[in-house]
Every structure is written in structure tokens, then in C-alpha cells.
Design a protein around this motif. Structure first.
Motif, PDB file in Angstrom:
ATOM      1  N   ALA A 125       6.326  -3.717  -6.318  1.00  0.00           N
ATOM      2  CA  ALA A 125       5.831  -2.341  -6.426  1.00  0.00           C
ATOM      3  C   ALA A 125       5.341  -1.851  -5.073  1.00  0.00           C
ATOM      4  CB  ALA A 125       4.714  -2.253  -7.466  1.00  0.00           C
ATOM      5  N   PHE A 126       5.545  -0.553  -4.829  1.00  0.00           N
ATOM      6  CA  PHE A 126       5.233   0.047  -3.537  1.00  0.00           C
ATOM      7  C   PHE A 126       4.659   1.444  -3.756  1.00  0.00           C
ATOM      8  CE2 PHE A 126       9.049  -2.474  -3.444  1.00  0.00           C
ATOM      9  CZ  PHE A 126       8.910  -3.317  -2.359  1.00  0.00           C
ATOM     10  N   VAL A 127       3.946   1.930  -2.751  1.00  0.00           N
ATOM     11  CA  VAL A 127       3.609   3.350  -2.658  1.00  0.00           C
ATOM     12  C   VAL A 127       4.228   3.862  -1.372  1.00  0.00           C
ATOM     13  CG1 VAL A 127       1.805   5.089  -2.466  1.00  0.00           C
ATOM     14  CG2 VAL A 127       1.457   3.105  -3.949  1.00  0.00           C
ATOM     15  N   LYS A 128       5.046   4.925  -1.484  1.00  0.00           N
ATOM     16  CA  LYS A 128       5.743   5.476  -0.327  1.00  0.00           C
ATOM     17  C   LYS A 128       5.439   6.956  -0.200  1.00  0.00           C
ATOM     18  CE  LYS A 128       9.633   2.348   0.234  1.00  0.00           C
ATOM     19  NZ  LYS A 128      11.005   2.296   0.726  1.00  0.00           N
ATOM     20  N   ASN A 129       5.572   7.468   1.020  1.00  0.00           N
ATOM     21  CA  ASN A 129       5.487   8.905   1.209  1.00  0.00           C
ATOM     22  C   ASN A 129       6.884   9.469   1.406  1.00  0.00           C
ATOM     23  OD1 ASN A 129       6.209   8.385   3.874  1.00  0.00           O
ATOM     24  ND2 ASN A 129       4.146   8.664   4.683  1.00  0.00           N
ATOM     25  N   ASP A 130       6.981  10.785   1.608  1.00  0.00           N
ATOM     26  CA  ASP A 130       8.297  11.409   1.689  1.00  0.00           C
ATOM     27  C   ASP A 130       8.976  11.191   3.038  1.00  0.00           C
ATOM     28  OD1 ASP A 130       6.614  13.055   3.112  1.00  0.00           O
ATOM     29  OD2 ASP A 130       6.848  14.804   1.800  1.00  0.00           O
ATOM     30  N   ARG A 131       8.310  10.497   3.967  1.00  0.00           N
ATOM     31  CA  ARG A 131       8.961  10.068   5.215  1.00  0.00           C
ATOM     32  C   ARG A 131       9.519   8.663   5.079  1.00  0.00           C
ATOM     33  NH1 ARG A 131       4.282  12.570   7.323  1.00  0.00           N
ATOM     34  NH2 ARG A 131       3.260  10.534   7.392  1.00  0.00           N
ATOM     35  N   LEU A 132       9.392   8.081   3.886  1.00  0.00           N
ATOM     36  CA  LEU A 132       9.840   6.720   3.593  1.00  0.00           C
ATOM     37  C   LEU A 132       8.996   5.669   4.284  1.00  0.00           C
ATOM     38  CD1 LEU A 132      13.728   7.221   3.555  1.00  0.00           C
ATOM     39  CD2 LEU A 132      12.128   7.201   1.617  1.00  0.00           C
ATOM     40  N   ASP A 133       7.740   6.021   4.619  1.00  0.00           N
ATOM     41  CA  ASP A 133       6.761   5.025   5.045  1.00  0.00           C
ATOM     42  C   ASP A 133       6.260   4.292   3.806  1.00  0.00           C
ATOM     43  OD1 ASP A 133       6.704   5.814   7.789  1.00  0.00           O
ATOM     44  OD2 ASP A 133       5.396   7.493   7.249  1.00  0.00           O
ATOM     45  N   THR A 134       6.151   2.974   3.875  1.00  0.00           N
ATOM     46  CA  THR A 134       5.548   2.203   2.798  1.00  0.00           C
ATOM     47  C   THR A 134       4.067   2.064   3.097  1.00  0.00           C
ATOM     48  OG1 THR A 134       7.609   0.959   2.519  1.00  0.00           O
ATOM     49  CG2 THR A 134       5.631   0.042   1.497  1.00  0.00           C
ATOM     50  N   LEU A 135       3.238   2.741   2.318  1.00  0.00           N
ATOM     51  CA  LEU A 135       1.809   2.753   2.565  1.00  0.00           C
ATOM     52  C   LEU A 135       1.111   1.561   1.936  1.00  0.00           C
ATOM     53  CD1 LEU A 135       1.028   6.550   2.026  1.00  0.00           C
ATOM     54  CD2 LEU A 135       1.847   5.372   4.071  1.00  0.00           C
ATOM     55  N   ALA A 136       1.689   1.020   0.877  1.00  0.00           N
ATOM     56  CA  ALA A 136       1.100  -0.144   0.209  1.00  0.00           C
ATOM     57  C   ALA A 136       2.199  -0.858  -0.556  1.00  0.00           C
ATOM     58  CB  ALA A 136      -0.021   0.276  -0.741  1.00  0.00           C
ATOM     59  N   ALA A 137       2.056  -2.169  -0.694  1.00  0.00           N
ATOM     60  CA  ALA A 137       3.000  -2.973  -1.462  1.00  0.00           C
ATOM     61  C   ALA A 137       2.259  -4.175  -2.024  1.00  0.00           C
ATOM     62  CB  ALA A 137       4.170  -3.422  -0.590  1.00  0.00           C
ATOM     63  N   ASN A 138       2.635  -4.607  -3.227  1.00  0.00           N
ATOM     64  CA  ASN A 138       2.027  -5.819  -3.755  1.00  0.00           C
ATOM     65  C   ASN A 138       2.743  -7.046  -3.158  1.00  0.00           C
ATOM     66  OD1 ASN A 138       4.438  -5.998  -5.167  1.00  0.00           O
ATOM     67  ND2 ASN A 138       3.537  -5.633  -7.185  1.00  0.00           N
ATOM     68  N   PRO A 139       2.228  -8.240  -3.377  1.00  0.00           N
ATOM     69  CA  PRO A 139       2.826  -9.419  -2.737  1.00  0.00           C
ATOM     70  C   PRO A 139       4.312  -9.592  -3.029  1.00  0.00           C
ATOM     71  CG  PRO A 139       0.651  -9.966  -3.570  1.00  0.00           C
ATOM     72  CD  PRO A 139       0.956  -8.581  -4.058  1.00  0.00           C
ATOM     73  N   LEU A 140       4.742  -9.351  -4.273  1.00  0.00           N
ATOM     74  CA  LEU A 140       6.157  -9.517  -4.586  1.00  0.00           C
ATOM     75  C   LEU A 140       6.997  -8.430  -3.913  1.00  0.00           C
ATOM     76  CD1 LEU A 140       8.156 -11.268  -6.048  1.00  0.00           C
ATOM     77  CD2 LEU A 140       7.797  -9.918  -8.128  1.00  0.00           C
ATOM     78  N   GLY A 141       6.424  -7.247  -3.749  1.00  0.00           N
ATOM     79  CA  GLY A 141       7.124  -6.194  -3.021  1.00  0.00           C
ATOM     80  C   GLY A 141       7.321  -6.556  -1.562  1.00  0.00           C
ATOM     81  N   ARG A 142       6.277  -7.103  -0.945  1.00  0.00           N
ATOM     82  CA  ARG A 142       6.406  -7.522   0.458  1.00  0.00           C
ATOM     83  C   ARG A 142       7.400  -8.671   0.588  1.00  0.00           C
ATOM     84  NH1 ARG A 142       0.850  -6.203   0.166  1.00  0.00           N
ATOM     85  NH2 ARG A 142       0.262  -8.340  -0.403  1.00  0.00           N
ATOM     86  N   ALA A 143       7.442  -9.561  -0.411  1.00  0.00           N
ATOM     87  CA  ALA A 143       8.399 -10.657  -0.376  1.00  0.00           C
ATOM     88  C   ALA A 143       9.829 -10.143  -0.540  1.00  0.00           C
ATOM     89  CB  ALA A 143       8.080 -11.671  -1.472  1.00  0.00           C
ATOM     90  N   LEU A 144      10.016  -9.159  -1.415  1.00  0.00           N
ATOM     91  CA  LEU A 144      11.357  -8.620  -1.640  1.00  0.00           C
ATOM     92  C   LEU A 144      11.904  -7.980  -0.371  1.00  0.00           C
ATOM     93  CD1 LEU A 144      13.651  -8.003  -3.645  1.00  0.00           C
ATOM     94  CD2 LEU A 144      12.466  -5.861  -4.212  1.00  0.00           C
ATOM     95  N   PHE A 145      11.058  -7.239   0.338  1.00  0.00           N
ATOM     96  CA  PHE A 145      11.503  -6.568   1.571  1.00  0.00           C
ATOM     97  C   PHE A 145      10.992  -7.311   2.808  1.00  0.00           C
ATOM     98  CE2 PHE A 145      12.607  -3.347  -1.408  1.00  0.00           C
ATOM     99  CZ  PHE A 145      13.615  -2.612  -0.804  1.00  0.00           C
ATOM    100  N   SER A 146      10.973  -8.622   2.717  1.00  0.00           N
ATOM    101  CA  SER A 146      10.478  -9.428   3.836  1.00  0.00           C
ATOM    102  C   SER A 146      11.247  -9.177   5.139  1.00  0.00           C
ATOM    103  CB  SER A 146      10.501 -10.914   3.473  1.00  0.00           C
ATOM    104  OG  SER A 146      11.795 -11.333   3.072  1.00  0.00           O
TER     105      SER A 146
END
Length: 294
Positions: A125-146
Motif C-alpha cells: 500500500a502507498f500514498v501518492k500525489n498527482d506528480r507520482l511521488d510516493t509520500l508513504a508506503a508500508n513495508p510490503l509496498g517498499r519491498a514490492l518496489f525495492s
């Protein structure tokens, strides 16, 4: 800020995509334009050629909703393109008080929203803005997009990763589709937020450093991430076919929550479980390597 060039290029690009056959118009002789002529769009929209010419030169200031609707119908715009046209028309008007100042580059994420995505340990899971910045991610999200997080030059921005990191073409199985969608999202954001300096800088950087981005940006296509399927080739767990949902947060400066999932019993579900195990092990090893302060 004058957005006439954006308006003009968008209207021309949509006009060029419509054939006379699609518009139900007769064809006489050889045509010199790839799509419809200005006069044909004007006729379909019920306005004069002179008035449509003014619109296509980028002057949408003060144009009524009825004219925008007629224009959208004549140009055969889909719902996303129609929304973009309205965004461009709003931006063509005078800026509301204070809007000319640079928009806050990184909106503050509410602690409650951070807790929500952290509370989904089995789903990236992630929180993104409309510039496609990832402002927050849970551990599995960070692992997925490692691969993205491993490259500090990406600054956790998925557009930078897609276009500037060579590993992205391996990571995204359908890289072309992902790249096209990312450009379309930034095009929507640029129409909504003409005063966003950080967005303008990002687009300028990508145009300068990526030929692929520059070509796609010139198409003036638009896109909104909602739901869909994405295939990823993860360096640790292999290929994953995941479903994703994007939920816009109301009154949160363009923030969205993005969650990936896999159907029960699927190979992708097993892959996410393996990824979670790898992430937990990697986290424990990192903690073990961190010197104690006690």
C-alpha cells in the motif's frame, strides 16, 4: 500563467485523430490534414469557424460549459479527456487569490492515513500525489518496489523510475503501457495545477533526460489511474500479476491511496507471501547491522 500552448496542442492533437468517416462526414478528393479540418469541427460543435479558430489558438478564457460540452462531443473526447479540457479552461481564467504562489510541494500526510496503510501488512500500500511521488508506503509496498527505493536519484517518484532507471524496463513487464499511463497522469496534473513549480521541473527534467518521455509527452494523451492489473518482474520473487486500486483522498491536494492485491489461491498471492517473508528477514538483518546506542 498562460496555458495557450497546452490548449492549442491538445485540441489539435484530438482533431488530428478523428477521420471524416468516424465523424460521419463525406470525403471529397485528397485531404492534406491527418484528421478533420477546423471548419469541420466548428460545424460539428455548432460554432463559427472564426470562433473555433480562436479556441484552438488557446483562448478558452470565459468559454461557457455548453460550448465546452459541444466541443468535447465534436472532438469525440472520452470522460478523462473531457475532464482535462475543463481543467485547461479553468486554468485559462484568472488565478484565484494566492494560487499564483507555488503549491506546497509535499502535502502533509495525516497520521491516521499513515496508520491505515501500515495496518495492511499483507497488501502493498502507498500514498501518492498527482506528480507520482510516493509520500508513504508500508513495508510490503517498499519491498514490492525495492528497485525504485534502491535508486536514491528517483526520489521515490515512479515516473523518474520508469523513464530514468534502466532496470524499470525489466521490472515492468508491460513497460510501454506503464510509461504511457505515467505520462498521461502527469499531463492531467499539469492541466489541473499550472502553478505547480515542482511538477513543471519534473516534466522538464524528464523531457530533457528521456527521449521516450519526450515523445509520449508530445502526444498529449491523458490518463487517470483507477483500477487495473499490473505485471511486475521482481528481482527476488519473480513475476507477479497484481490487481491495483487507486482511491482519491477528498480535499487532500491530489493524494491517492494505491493498494495492490492478488486473487486468493493465485501464484501472485504466493509471491506476495514470499515477498513479505523476504522483507521481514531483510528488515531483521538491517536492524542487526545497526549499532546499538545503549
Amino acid at each position: 500563467m498562460d496555458n495557450r500552448d497546452k490548449i492549442s496542442a491538445f485540441l489539435r492533437s484530438r482533431r488530428d485523430k478523428i477521420t471524416p468517416e468516424q465523424a460521419g462526414l463525406p470525403v471529397y478528393g485528397q485531404r492534406r490534414v491527418p484528421g478533420l479540418r477546423r471548419g469541420e469541427i466548428a460545424m460539428l460543435a455548432g460554432v463559427s469557424v472564426e470562433y473555433y479558430t480562436r479556441l484552438e489558438r488557446g483562448n478558452l478564457r470565459g468559454v461557457s460549459d455548453s460550448v465546452l460540452n459541444a466541443l468535447a462531443q465534436a472532438l469525440r473526447l472520452d470522460d478523462i479527456e473531457r475532464m482535462h479540457l475543463y481543467d485547461l479552461a479553468r486554468a485559462a481564467g484568472p488565478a484565484p487569490h494566492g494560487q499564483a504562489r507555488q503549491r506546497e510541494s509535499r502535502p502533509v500526510l495525516r497520521p491516521s492515513m499513515a496508520r491505515i496503510i501500515e495496518g495492511m501488512p499483507q497488501l502493498p500500500a502507498f500514498v501518492k500525489n498527482d506528480r507520482l511521488d510516493t509520500l508513504a508506503a508500508n513495508p510490503l509496498g517498499r519491498a514490492l518496489f525495492s528497485p525504485m527505493y534502491a535508486d536514491p536519484t528517483c526520489q521515490a517518484n515512479s515516473a523518474r523510475f520508469a523513464f530514468l532507471n534502466p532496470e524499470a524496463r525489466q521490472f515492468y513487464v508491460d513497460w510501454k503501457r506503464v510509461a504511457h499511463g505515467a505520462v498521461g497522469v502527469l499531463r492531467i496534473a499539469a492541466g489541473k495545477n499550472p502553478y505547480d513549480r515542482e511538477l513543471s521541473n519534473l516534466i522538464g527534467e524528464l523531457c530533457t533526460r528521456s527521449d521516450a518521455f519526450r515523445v509520449l509527452w508530445g502526444s498529449h494523451d491523458v490518463h487517470v489511474f483507477r483500477e487495473g492489473t499490473k505485471r511486475l518482474r521482481h528481482p527476488v520473487v519473480g513475476e507477479l500479476e497484481l490487481e491495483h486500486e487507486s482511491l482519491a483522498l477528498p480535499d487532500e491536494n491530489g493524494l491517492s491511496v494505491v493498494v495492490y492485491s492478488a486473487p486468493p489461491g493465485s501464484a501472485a498471492e504466493d509471491g506476495l507471501k514470499l515477498l513479505a517473508s523476504w522483507s521481514a528477514t531483510a528488515g531483521q538483518e538491517q536492524d542487526a547491522d545497526t549499532p546499538s546506542t545503549h
